[in-house]
Design a protein around this motif. Structure first.
Motif, short mmCIF file in Angstrom:
data_model
loop_
_atom_site.label_atom_id
_atom_site.label_comp_id
_atom_site.label_asym_id
_atom_site.label_seq_id
_atom_site.Cartn_x
_atom_site.Cartn_y
_atom_site.Cartn_z
N SER A 41 0.75 -1.14 0.04
CA SER A 41 -0.05 -0.11 -0.03
C SER A 41 1.01 1.18 -0.09
N TRP A 42 0.42 2.25 -0.78
CA TRP A 42 1.21 3.39 -0.95
C TRP A 42 -0.01 4.60 -0.17
N HIS A 43 0.46 5.24 0.62
CA HIS A 43 -0.29 6.19 1.12
C HIS A 43 0.51 7.80 1.43
N VAL A 44 -0.01 8.55 0.72
CA VAL A 44 0.65 10.05 0.87
C VAL A 44 -0.33 10.79 1.60
N TYR A 45 0.08 11.45 2.64
CA TYR A 45 -1.05 12.09 3.49
C TYR A 45 -0.15 13.23 4.44
N LEU A 46 -1.29 14.25 4.58
CA LEU A 46 -0.80 15.32 5.31
C LEU A 46 -1.21 15.22 6.74
N LEU A 47 -0.09 15.41 7.56
CA LEU A 47 -0.27 15.36 9.14
C LEU A 47 0.93 16.05 9.78
N ASP A 48 0.30 16.73 10.51
CA ASP A 48 1.21 17.84 11.64
C ASP A 48 1.98 18.77 10.87
N GLY A 49 1.70 19.25 9.84
CA GLY A 49 2.37 20.06 8.96
C GLY A 49 3.51 19.52 8.05
N LEU A 50 3.29 18.29 8.03
CA LEU A 50 4.47 17.61 7.02
C LEU A 50 3.52 16.73 5.93
N VAL A 51 4.31 16.55 4.85
CA VAL A 51 3.68 15.68 4.06
C VAL A 51 4.34 14.24 4.00
N HIS A 52 3.56 13.27 4.19
CA HIS A 52 4.33 11.99 4.70
C HIS A 52 3.98 10.82 3.29
N VAL A 53 4.86 10.00 3.35
CA VAL A 53 4.86 8.86 2.24
C VAL A 53 5.08 7.67 3.04
N LEU A 54 4.12 6.75 3.24
CA LEU A 54 4.07 5.38 3.90
C LEU A 54 3.91 4.37 2.85
N VAL A 55 4.88 3.46 2.68
CA VAL A 55 4.73 2.13 1.98
C VAL A 55 4.58 0.97 3.00
N TYR A 56 3.56 0.41 2.93
CA TYR A 56 3.33 -0.77 3.91
C TYR A 56 2.63 -1.94 3.44
N ASP A 57 2.84 -2.98 4.34
CA ASP A 57 1.94 -4.19 3.93
C ASP A 57 0.93 -4.24 5.45
N ALA A 58 -0.34 -3.96 5.14
CA ALA A 58 -1.26 -4.08 6.23
C ALA A 58 -1.45 -5.46 6.77
N VAL A 59 -1.52 -6.45 5.99
CA VAL A 59 -1.67 -7.89 6.36
C VAL A 59 -0.38 -8.19 7.31
N ALA A 60 0.71 -8.12 6.95
CA ALA A 60 2.01 -8.53 7.71
C ALA A 60 2.25 -7.29 8.77
N ASN A 61 1.53 -6.15 8.71
CA ASN A 61 1.87 -5.17 9.76
C ASN A 61 3.50 -4.87 9.49
N THR A 62 3.80 -4.42 8.19
CA THR A 62 5.24 -4.24 8.12
C THR A 62 5.24 -2.71 7.27
N THR A 63 6.33 -2.02 7.68
CA THR A 63 6.57 -0.85 7.04
C THR A 63 7.83 -0.72 5.97
#
Length: 159
Positions: A41-63
Motif C-alpha cells: 500500500s502507498w499512502h501519501v498524507y498530510l499530518l502535523d504540518g508535513l507531507v508523509h509517504v508511507l509504504v506498508y503491508d497491512a496484512v503483515a503489519n510491516t513498513t
C-alpha cells in the motif's frame, strides 16, 4: 535569446520538480492512496504540518518506507504502479500534474468511493515506529477479522 538566457533556461529545465507543504492547503488528510508492483500500500498524507509517504503491508503489519518532509520531488509522491482515484485528493493531483508528474490510476470504483468518501485518512499512518490503522478495512485486514477486508487489500495486488 542570448547564451546567458539559454544557460538559465536549460538549468531551470533540469531542476527537480518539487512540491512544498505550504502549497498543499486544507486539513490533515489523505492526499493519494495507491499500490506498488510489490503489492504494498502507498499512502501519501498530510499530518502535523508535513507531507508523509508511507509504504506498508497491512496484512503483515510491516513498513517498507516512511518519510515526512516539507519539500518533495514530485516523482517521490506517486507509486510505481497505480493510484486509486477515489482516494486521491483532486487539488493535490492537479499540483502534481502542474509539475509535470504523470499519474496512473486504476478504474474508478463507485462502491469504493462511497466507502471512503467521508474518511479523513484512506490508509494507515505512521507514528512512533508503528503503523496506525486508520480505516475499518485496514484494521480488519491487520487483525485478520474479515475476508471482505482482506479482499479489499488484495484488490490492488495483481501487478
Amino acid at each position: 535569446m542570448d547564451s546567458l538566457e539559454l544557460t538559465a533556461l536549460l538549468a531551470a529545465q533540469n531542476q527537480p520538480r518539487t512540491l512544498r507543504r505550504d502549497e498543499v492547503t486544507g486539513p490533515d488528510r489523505t492526499l493519494a492512496f495507491g499500490y506498488t508492483c510489490d503489492r504494498a500500500s502507498w499512502h501519501v498524507y498530510l499530518l502535523d504540518g508535513l507531507v508523509h509517504v508511507l509504504v506498508y503491508d497491512a496484512v503483515a503489519n510491516t513498513t517498507s518506507r516512511h518519510e515526512a518532509r516539507t519539500t518533495w520531488n514530485v516523482a517521490e509522491l506517486v507509486p510505481d504502479k497505480r493510484l486509486y482515484p477515489e482516494s486521491t485528493d483532486a487539488p493535490f493531483a492537479q499540483l502534481l500534474i502542474s509539475r509535470g508528474q504523470q499519474l496512473r490510476f486504476t478504474t474508478f470504483n463507485e462502491a469504493r468511493h462511497n466507502r471512503y468518501t467521508d474518511l479523513t485518512f484512506h490508509g494507515a499512518t505512521h507514528a512512533d515506529g508503528t503503523l496506525r490503522m486508520r480505516t475499518c478495512e485496514d484494521a480488519a485486514v491487520h487483525e485478520g477479522r474479515s475476508t471482505k477486508a482482506a479482499a479489499l487489500h488484495e484488490e490492488h495486488a495483481a501487478c
